[in-house]
Design a protein around this motif. Sequence first.
Motif, PDB file in Angstrom:
ATOM      1  N   SER A   1     -12.128 -21.267 -49.021  1.00 37.34           N
ATOM      2  CA  SER A   1     -12.097 -20.065 -49.861  1.00 37.34           C
ATOM      3  C   SER A   1     -13.433 -19.846 -50.546  1.00 37.34           C
ATOM      4  N   SER A   2     -14.005 -20.950 -51.064  1.00 37.19           N
ATOM      5  CA  SER A   2     -15.296 -20.870 -51.748  1.00 37.19           C
ATOM      6  C   SER A   2     -15.843 -22.274 -51.937  1.00 37.19           C
ATOM      7  N   THR A   3     -17.131 -22.325 -52.238  1.00 39.20           N
ATOM      8  CA  THR A   3     -17.779 -23.586 -52.596  1.00 39.20           C
ATOM      9  C   THR A   3     -18.660 -23.335 -53.802  1.00 39.20           C
ATOM     10  N   SER A   4     -18.926 -24.395 -54.538  1.00 38.13           N
ATOM     11  CA  SER A   4     -19.876 -24.306 -55.638  1.00 38.13           C
ATOM     12  C   SER A   4     -20.590 -25.648 -55.751  1.00 38.13           C
ATOM     13  N   PHE A   5     -21.780 -25.613 -56.310  1.00 36.26           N
ATOM     14  CA  PHE A   5     -22.565 -26.828 -56.502  1.00 36.26           C
ATOM     15  C   PHE A   5     -23.163 -26.796 -57.898  1.00 36.26           C
ATOM     16  N   GLU A   6     -22.846 -27.839 -58.679  1.00 36.96           N
ATOM     17  CA  GLU A   6     -23.360 -27.933 -60.032  1.00 36.96           C
ATOM     18  C   GLU A   6     -23.370 -29.396 -60.452  1.00 36.96           C
ATOM     19  N   ASN A   7     -24.476 -29.830 -61.062  1.00 35.33           N
ATOM     20  CA  ASN A   7     -24.601 -31.201 -61.570  1.00 35.33           C
ATOM     21  C   ASN A   7     -24.303 -32.247 -60.497  1.00 35.33           C
ATOM     22  N   ASP A   8     -24.862 -32.050 -59.306  1.00 32.49           N
ATOM     23  CA  ASP A   8     -24.698 -32.972 -58.169  1.00 32.49           C
ATOM     24  C   ASP A   8     -23.257 -33.100 -57.697  1.00 32.49           C
ATOM     25  N   ILE A   9     -22.444 -32.086 -57.960  1.00 28.89           N
ATOM     26  CA  ILE A   9     -21.054 -32.079 -57.493  1.00 28.89           C
ATOM     27  C   ILE A   9     -20.831 -30.830 -56.646  1.00 28.89           C
ATOM     28  N   LEU A  10     -20.408 -31.068 -55.423  1.00 26.40           N
ATOM     29  CA  LEU A  10     -20.030 -29.996 -54.515  1.00 26.40           C
ATOM     30  C   LEU A  10     -18.516 -29.829 -54.580  1.00 26.40           C
ATOM     31  N   ARG A  11     -18.068 -28.651 -54.893  1.00 27.61           N
ATOM     32  CA  ARG A  11     -16.626 -28.355 -54.926  1.00 27.61           C
ATOM     33  C   ARG A  11     -16.309 -27.458 -53.734  1.00 27.61           C
ATOM     34  N   ILE A  12     -15.313 -27.871 -52.971  1.00 29.44           N
ATOM     35  CA  ILE A  12     -14.833 -27.069 -51.846  1.00 29.44           C
ATOM     36  C   ILE A  12     -13.398 -26.675 -52.146  1.00 29.44           C
ATOM     37  N   ARG A  13     -13.158 -25.359 -52.184  1.00 33.54           N
ATOM     38  CA  ARG A  13     -11.809 -24.833 -52.373  1.00 33.54           C
ATOM     39  C   ARG A  13     -11.312 -24.364 -51.015  1.00 33.54           C
ATOM     40  N   PHE A  14     -10.079 -24.747 -50.665  1.00 35.84           N
ATOM     41  CA  PHE A  14      -9.572 -24.410 -49.335  1.00 35.84           C
ATOM     42  C   PHE A  14      -8.105 -24.023 -49.374  1.00 35.84           C
ATOM     43  N   LYS A  15      -7.677 -23.405 -48.282  1.00 31.62           N
ATOM     44  CA  LYS A  15      -6.286 -22.999 -48.144  1.00 31.62           C
ATOM     45  C   LYS A  15      -5.902 -23.033 -46.674  1.00 31.62           C
ATOM     46  N   LEU A  16      -4.624 -22.872 -46.430  1.00 36.65           N
ATOM     47  CA  LEU A  16      -4.091 -22.707 -45.075  1.00 36.65           C
ATOM     48  C   LEU A  16      -3.591 -21.281 -44.977  1.00 36.65           C
ATOM     49  N   THR A  17      -4.040 -20.549 -43.957  1.00 35.43           N
ATOM     50  CA  THR A  17      -3.617 -19.146 -43.804  1.00 35.43           C
ATOM     51  C   THR A  17      -2.619 -19.037 -42.657  1.00 35.43           C
TER      52      THR A  17
ATOM     53  N   PHE B   1     -21.875 -35.241 -42.865  1.00 33.98           N
ATOM     54  CA  PHE B   1     -22.929 -35.434 -43.863  1.00 33.98           C
ATOM     55  C   PHE B   1     -23.148 -36.886 -44.258  1.00 33.98           C
ATOM     56  N   ARG B   2     -22.342 -37.789 -43.706  1.00 32.77           N
ATOM     57  CA  ARG B   2     -22.431 -39.206 -44.053  1.00 32.77           C
ATOM     58  C   ARG B   2     -22.335 -39.415 -45.572  1.00 32.77           C
ATOM     59  N   CYS B   3     -21.508 -38.590 -46.192  1.00 30.46           N
ATOM     60  CA  CYS B   3     -21.274 -38.711 -47.634  1.00 30.46           C
ATOM     61  C   CYS B   3     -19.978 -39.476 -47.856  1.00 30.46           C
ATOM     62  N   ASP B   4     -19.712 -39.805 -49.099  1.00 26.24           N
ATOM     63  CA  ASP B   4     -18.442 -40.424 -49.449  1.00 26.24           C
ATOM     64  C   ASP B   4     -17.330 -39.378 -49.403  1.00 26.24           C
ATOM     65  N   ARG B   5     -16.107 -39.852 -49.316  1.00 22.36           N
ATOM     66  CA  ARG B   5     -14.956 -38.967 -49.423  1.00 22.36           C
ATOM     67  C   ARG B   5     -14.937 -38.341 -50.814  1.00 22.36           C
ATOM     68  N   SER B   6     -14.120 -37.339 -51.020  1.00 17.16           N
ATOM     69  CA  SER B   6     -14.047 -36.692 -52.328  1.00 17.16           C
ATOM     70  C   SER B   6     -13.634 -37.709 -53.390  1.00 17.16           C
ATOM     71  N   PHE B   7     -14.212 -37.564 -54.562  1.00 19.38           N
ATOM     72  CA  PHE B   7     -13.848 -38.460 -55.661  1.00 19.38           C
ATOM     73  C   PHE B   7     -12.730 -37.852 -56.498  1.00 19.38           C
ATOM     74  N   SER B   8     -12.458 -36.579 -56.265  1.00 17.85           N
ATOM     75  CA  SER B   8     -11.398 -35.889 -56.990  1.00 17.85           C
ATOM     76  C   SER B   8     -10.826 -34.811 -56.078  1.00 17.85           C
TER      77      SER B   8
END
Length: 145
Positions: free
Chosen positions: A129-145, A24-31
């Motif tokens: 696991s899930s993603t959400s988008f709110e206030n220009d912030i994309l949150r990606i939740r992940f795990k190792l199975t 996506f040519r975006c920045d790395r996660s900020f958090s």
Amino acid sequence: MPPDILVSMHSTEHLLNGTMVKMFRCDRSFSAHINRKKSKCDYNFDRSLTNEEIVEIENRVNKVIQSDLPVSIELMPINEAKKEFDLKRLPEHVTGNVRIIRIGDYDAIPCIGTHVESTGQIGGTFKISSTSFENDILRIRFKLT
């Protein structure tokens, strides 16, 4: 002996960030918040991810895990590191060398954390696991199975 799951999850965070930058040519996660069972990364972004994009991210990260790329540590003079990396998260008192973590030719970033010796040691399969988008912030939740 396999690495601690937190080491695996942190190393996987690097792979997720590298994948997001490439796709996506975006920045790395900020958090990021890394846990044993699931973790999350937050990105400044402009929309939600599609189901197809989520599958593509998973596929790319899992391909790198399966490729068993070496993970190496390099010390780089801060003036050189400034040319190649965003150092805004680096403490101001750092003036000498910066510790760079390289994952094969897939990703490189300043980091003080603990990492696997190669991506094959991560073990398991990367799953969003899930993603959400709110206030220009994309949150990606992940795990190792």
